[in-house]
Each structure stands twice: as structure tokens, then as C-alpha cells.
Design a protein around this motif. Structure first.
Motif, PDB file in Angstrom:
ATOM      1  N   ILE A   9     -27.011  16.395 -55.192  1.00 33.05           N
ATOM      2  CA  ILE A   9     -28.163  16.013 -54.374  1.00 33.05           C
ATOM      3  C   ILE A   9     -28.273  17.026 -53.242  1.00 33.05           C
ATOM      4  O   ILE A   9     -27.296  17.273 -52.528  1.00 33.05           O
ATOM      5  CB  ILE A   9     -28.022  14.600 -53.776  1.00 33.05           C
ATOM      6  CG1 ILE A   9     -28.033  13.525 -54.866  1.00 33.05           C
ATOM      7  CG2 ILE A   9     -29.148  14.326 -52.774  1.00 33.05           C
ATOM      8  CD1 ILE A   9     -27.806  12.118 -54.333  1.00 33.05           C
ATOM      9  N   VAL A  10     -29.456  17.606 -53.091  1.00 36.82           N
ATOM     10  CA  VAL A  10     -29.710  18.501 -51.961  1.00 36.82           C
ATOM     11  C   VAL A  10     -30.846  17.909 -51.146  1.00 36.82           C
ATOM     12  O   VAL A  10     -31.975  17.777 -51.635  1.00 36.82           O
ATOM     13  CB  VAL A  10     -30.094  19.925 -52.428  1.00 36.82           C
ATOM     14  CG1 VAL A  10     -30.269  20.843 -51.216  1.00 36.82           C
ATOM     15  CG2 VAL A  10     -29.045  20.487 -53.381  1.00 36.82           C
ATOM     16  N   VAL A  32     -29.736  18.856 -60.626  1.00 44.41           N
ATOM     17  CA  VAL A  32     -30.022  18.853 -59.189  1.00 44.41           C
ATOM     18  C   VAL A  32     -31.154  17.892 -58.854  1.00 44.41           C
ATOM     19  O   VAL A  32     -32.239  17.966 -59.431  1.00 44.41           O
ATOM     20  CB  VAL A  32     -30.396  20.264 -58.702  1.00 44.41           C
ATOM     21  CG1 VAL A  32     -30.689  20.256 -57.198  1.00 44.41           C
ATOM     22  CG2 VAL A  32     -29.292  21.261 -59.024  1.00 44.41           C
ATOM     23  N   LEU A  33     -30.876  16.999 -57.906  1.00 49.93           N
ATOM     24  CA  LEU A  33     -31.925  16.138 -57.361  1.00 49.93           C
ATOM     25  C   LEU A  33     -32.489  16.825 -56.126  1.00 49.93           C
ATOM     26  O   LEU A  33     -31.780  17.031 -55.140  1.00 49.93           O
ATOM     27  CB  LEU A  33     -31.370  14.766 -56.991  1.00 49.93           C
ATOM     28  CG  LEU A  33     -32.414  13.781 -56.438  1.00 49.93           C
ATOM     29  CD1 LEU A  33     -33.410  13.401 -57.524  1.00 49.93           C
ATOM     30  CD2 LEU A  33     -31.757  12.539 -55.874  1.00 49.93           C
ATOM     31  N   ILE A  34     -33.775  17.179 -56.199  1.00 48.42           N
ATOM     32  CA  ILE A  34     -34.468  17.854 -55.095  1.00 48.42           C
ATOM     33  C   ILE A  34     -35.071  16.793 -54.194  1.00 48.42           C
ATOM     34  O   ILE A  34     -36.030  16.129 -54.554  1.00 48.42           O
ATOM     35  CB  ILE A  34     -35.572  18.779 -55.645  1.00 48.42           C
ATOM     36  CG1 ILE A  34     -34.984  19.853 -56.557  1.00 48.42           C
ATOM     37  CG2 ILE A  34     -36.377  19.393 -54.507  1.00 48.42           C
ATOM     38  CD1 ILE A  34     -36.028  20.578 -57.381  1.00 48.42           C
ATOM     39  N   ASN A  35     -34.490  16.622 -53.024  1.00 50.44           N
ATOM     40  CA  ASN A  35     -35.039  15.674 -52.058  1.00 50.44           C
ATOM     41  C   ASN A  35     -36.031  16.383 -51.142  1.00 50.44           C
ATOM     42  O   ASN A  35     -35.825  17.538 -50.756  1.00 50.44           O
ATOM     43  CB  ASN A  35     -33.926  15.046 -51.213  1.00 50.44           C
ATOM     44  CG  ASN A  35     -34.459  14.444 -49.921  1.00 50.44           C
ATOM     45  OD1 ASN A  35     -34.324  15.033 -48.848  1.00 50.44           O
ATOM     46  ND2 ASN A  35     -35.076  13.283 -50.009  1.00 50.44           N
ATOM     47  N   TYR A  36     -37.091  15.683 -50.784  1.00 48.11           N
ATOM     48  CA  TYR A  36     -38.069  16.205 -49.836  1.00 48.11           C
ATOM     49  C   TYR A  36     -38.681  15.018 -49.114  1.00 48.11           C
ATOM     50  O   TYR A  36     -38.505  13.867 -49.505  1.00 48.11           O
ATOM     51  CB  TYR A  36     -39.159  17.011 -50.556  1.00 48.11           C
ATOM     52  CG  TYR A  36     -40.098  16.150 -51.384  1.00 48.11           C
ATOM     53  CD1 TYR A  36     -41.365  15.819 -50.924  1.00 48.11           C
ATOM     54  CD2 TYR A  36     -39.696  15.636 -52.617  1.00 48.11           C
ATOM     55  CE1 TYR A  36     -42.223  15.023 -51.681  1.00 48.11           C
ATOM     56  CE2 TYR A  36     -40.536  14.837 -53.376  1.00 48.11           C
ATOM     57  CZ  TYR A  36     -41.795  14.534 -52.904  1.00 48.11           C
ATOM     58  OH  TYR A  36     -42.624  13.727 -53.633  1.00 48.11           O
ATOM     59  N   ASN A  37     -39.432  15.322 -48.059  1.00 46.50           N
ATOM     60  CA  ASN A  37     -40.137  14.250 -47.353  1.00 46.50           C
ATOM     61  C   ASN A  37     -41.585  14.654 -47.100  1.00 46.50           C
ATOM     62  O   ASN A  37     -42.499  14.195 -47.772  1.00 46.50           O
ATOM     63  CB  ASN A  37     -39.434  13.898 -46.043  1.00 46.50           C
ATOM     64  CG  ASN A  37     -40.073  12.722 -45.347  1.00 46.50           C
ATOM     65  OD1 ASN A  37     -40.759  11.909 -45.977  1.00 46.50           O
ATOM     66  ND2 ASN A  37     -39.887  12.598 -44.040  1.00 46.50           N
ATOM     67  N   VAL A  70     -33.029   6.224 -48.618  1.00 45.88           N
ATOM     68  CA  VAL A  70     -31.835   6.964 -49.049  1.00 45.88           C
ATOM     69  C   VAL A  70     -31.122   6.224 -50.178  1.00 45.88           C
ATOM     70  O   VAL A  70     -30.701   6.831 -51.173  1.00 45.88           O
ATOM     71  CB  VAL A  70     -30.880   7.198 -47.861  1.00 45.88           C
ATOM     72  CG1 VAL A  70     -29.527   7.717 -48.340  1.00 45.88           C
ATOM     73  CG2 VAL A  70     -31.495   8.174 -46.870  1.00 45.88           C
ATOM     74  N   LYS A  71     -30.985   4.916 -50.034  1.00 46.57           N
ATOM     75  CA  LYS A  71     -30.335   4.122 -51.080  1.00 46.57           C
ATOM     76  C   LYS A  71     -31.087   4.250 -52.405  1.00 46.57           C
ATOM     77  O   LYS A  71     -30.463   4.430 -53.472  1.00 46.57           O
ATOM     78  CB  LYS A  71     -30.243   2.652 -50.677  1.00 46.57           C
ATOM     79  CG  LYS A  71     -29.507   1.780 -51.695  1.00 46.57           C
ATOM     80  CD  LYS A  71     -29.452   0.334 -51.265  1.00 46.57           C
ATOM     81  CE  LYS A  71     -28.583  -0.493 -52.218  1.00 46.57           C
ATOM     82  NZ  LYS A  71     -28.972  -0.345 -53.639  1.00 46.57           N
ATOM     83  N   SER A  72     -32.406   4.188 -52.351  1.00 49.32           N
ATOM     84  CA  SER A  72     -33.212   4.332 -53.562  1.00 49.32           C
ATOM     85  C   SER A  72     -33.006   5.702 -54.193  1.00 49.32           C
ATOM     86  O   SER A  72     -32.930   5.832 -55.420  1.00 49.32           O
ATOM     87  CB  SER A  72     -34.697   4.132 -53.239  1.00 49.32           C
ATOM     88  OG  SER A  72     -34.942   2.811 -52.792  1.00 49.32           O
ATOM     89  N   MET A  73     -32.880   6.730 -53.354  1.00 46.96           N
ATOM     90  CA  MET A  73     -32.665   8.085 -53.852  1.00 46.96           C
ATOM     91  C   MET A  73     -31.326   8.221 -54.572  1.00 46.96           C
ATOM     92  O   MET A  73     -31.243   8.782 -55.673  1.00 46.96           O
ATOM     93  CB  MET A  73     -32.736   9.085 -52.695  1.00 46.96           C
ATOM     94  CG  MET A  73     -32.428  10.523 -53.094  1.00 46.96           C
ATOM     95  SD  MET A  73     -32.536  11.669 -51.693  1.00 46.96           S
ATOM     96  CE  MET A  73     -31.089  11.184 -50.722  1.00 46.96           C
ATOM     97  N   VAL A  74     -30.286   7.713 -53.963  1.00 50.46           N
ATOM     98  CA  VAL A  74     -28.951   7.810 -54.565  1.00 50.46           C
ATOM     99  C   VAL A  74     -28.894   6.992 -55.853  1.00 50.46           C
ATOM    100  O   VAL A  74     -28.337   7.443 -56.867  1.00 50.46           O
ATOM    101  CB  VAL A  74     -27.866   7.366 -53.566  1.00 50.46           C
ATOM    102  CG1 VAL A  74     -26.491   7.326 -54.235  1.00 50.46           C
ATOM    103  CG2 VAL A  74     -27.844   8.304 -52.361  1.00 50.46           C
ATOM    104  N   ASP A  75     -29.464   5.798 -55.833  1.00 46.75           N
ATOM    105  CA  ASP A  75     -29.500   4.971 -57.045  1.00 46.75           C
ATOM    106  C   ASP A  75     -30.242   5.696 -58.172  1.00 46.75           C
ATOM    107  O   ASP A  75     -29.821   5.653 -59.334  1.00 46.75           O
ATOM    108  CB  ASP A  75     -30.179   3.628 -56.761  1.00 46.75           C
ATOM    109  CG  ASP A  75     -29.333   2.711 -55.898  1.00 46.75           C
ATOM    110  OD1 ASP A  75     -28.124   2.988 -55.740  1.00 46.75           O
ATOM    111  OD2 ASP A  75     -29.889   1.716 -55.377  1.00 46.75           O
TER     112      ASP A  75
END
Length: 247
Positions: A9-10, A32-37, A70-75
Motif C-alpha cells: 500500500i502506498v 500495489v494499492l495506489i491510494n489517493y484523495n 483507512v479501514k475500508s482501504m486496508v480491507d
């Protein structure tokens, strides 16, 4: 040859350092999980680019300062990839302002994203890592977290907090075979330098012993090493790729 973990996770991966890190891991065969906002277009562009090359990537929008997101992202990452081996806490914001002019809201925003965001993401992935007895957490700080920057007191304070968190957590998680390290980049050519004039950037180059500004790829290379098996005996450390700007 370095051997890399599978699932990464990045956070804040749509632009700059985070983008370079996400790309580097994906090109080495990692999922790779690409996180963004907020940077929606940049995130989608990166996702489509890497997907077109048949690389294993997913996209997830989450504000790291919000625990439920964040919890939803990790799940989601665990559902899609089967686990989380490495968390790169890169998401951050910056601002240049006289200390006396910083509002309480601006102070809180800086701490919420740059420090609380790491707290949120790390606690959520540890629910998985501790039971697995393995994992790596890489926190992105800054040279200003080491030496402080005039007119960036709230940024410097948050990034110094990242360093303290890294060292303390490394001691706590050592018995669980989880390594926690910190990268403190120097002056790096990203959007964060956009407020600087060319003359100011040239001054920074001249003040750097290696006579150049850093690149996002310089920081990605450091993250790749810390995530590799060759770095399994490294924990609680602050590595600062800064060209000699801070020694």
C-alpha cells in the motif's frame, strides 16, 4: 538481486514521491494499492498507465486522516491481494507560513494528514501484520523533521513526530518481526517546490554538495531497498537521501 514482498500500500501515490514509489514497486512485480484523495485525475492516469502494461495495481480513494476510510482501504487491499506486506506512509501536505500566522485549523490539518494519517494507516495494517508475524512499514518524513525549517514550523513538527513514531514503534514491533523505518528526503523536485523561483532553486542546488536536487526516483530507490529482504535487519532507522544538504 533484491527480493521484494508481494503486496504494497502506498498512500498519497498519485503524484511526486508517492507516484514514483508505487511505479517502482509495480515494475518489480509487486501488487500495489495506489491510494489517493484529492488528485483524482493524476491517480487515474497512473492506474491506467500501469494497468495497460499488465502490472498488478488497484486504485482506492481515502483520506488518511479519516479512520473509517483507512479501514475500508486496508480491507479492500486484503480482499484484492490477500494481505498487506508493506505499508508506505507517504501521504502528506506542506505549507510555508510564518509561525505567528498559522491558524489553529491549519495546524490541525497538518497534524491530521502528516502524523495522524500514519497513526491511522499503521494501526489498521498491523491488525493483519502482527498475526502474520511479518511486515514492513516505511514512513516518509523530511529533512525538516530532522533540523527544522523556518516558516514551516507546523510541517517540521509533524515530520519530526513521524521520526519519533518510527523509532518507538520499531522497538515495540521488533518481537513481531515487523520492521519500521523512516525516509527523510532532502530537496526533491516535485510539485512541493512550485512556490520557489528558479533563482531560489539554483541556490538550493548550490548548497547541496552533490550539486543537484533530488528526484522522486531517488526516494523510490530507498523505499525499494527498505522493503527488500536484504533490509530485514534494519529497523528504527532514519535514512535521509539529501545529496549532503543535511549531514
Amino acid at each position: 538481486m533484491y527480493k521484494y514482498p508481494e503486496n504494497i500500500i502506498v498512500t498519497g501515490a498519485s503524484r511526486g514521491i508517492g507516484r514514483a514509489i508505487a511505479e517502482a514497486f509495480a515494475r518489480r512485480g509487486c501488487s500495489v494499492l495506489i491510494n489517493y484523495n484529492q488528485s483524482v485525475e493524476s491517480a487515474i492516469t497512473l492506474y491506467e498507465k500501469l494497468s495497460s502494461e499488465n502490472l498488478s495495481v488497484r486504485l482506492f480513494r481515502a483520506d488518511v486522516s479519516r479512520r473509517d476510510e483507512v479501514k475500508s482501504m486496508v480491507d479492500y487491499c486484503i480482499r484484492e491481494f490477500g494481505g498487506v506486506d508493506v505499508l508506505v506512509n507517504n501521504a502528506g501536505i506542506a505549507e510555508s507560513k510564518l509561525f505567528i500566522d498559522i491558524t489553529e485549523e491549519e495546524w490541525d490539518d497538518m497534524m491530521d494528514v502528516n502524523l495522524k494519517g500514519i497513526f491511522n494507516c499503521t494501526q489498521e495494517v498491523l491488525k493483519h501484520m502482527i498475526s502474520e508475524k511479518r511486515g514492513k512499514i516505511i514512513n516518509i518524513s523530511s529533512i525538516w523533521g530532522i533540523v527544522g525549517a523556518s516558516c514551516e514550523v507546523h510541517y517540521s513538527a509533524a515530520k519530526a513526530g513521524v521520526i519519533g513514531l518510527t523509532k518507538a514503534l520499531a522497538k515495540e514491533l521488533g518481537p513481531s518481526n515487523i520492521q519500521v523505518n523512516c525516509i527523510a528526503p532532502g530537496i526533491i523536485k516535485t510539485d512541493m517546490l512550485s512556490p520557489y523561483s528558479e533563482e531560489e532553486l539554483e541556490e538550493l542546488r548550490q548548497e547541496t554538495p552533490l550539486m543537484r536536487l533530488g528526484t522522486a526516483e531517488d526516494i523510490a530507490a530507498c523505499a525499494l531497498f527498505l522493503a527488500s529482504r536484504e533490509a530485514d535487519f534494519i529497523t528504527g532507522q532514519v535514512i535521509s537521501p539529501n545529496g549532503g544538504y543535511v549531514i
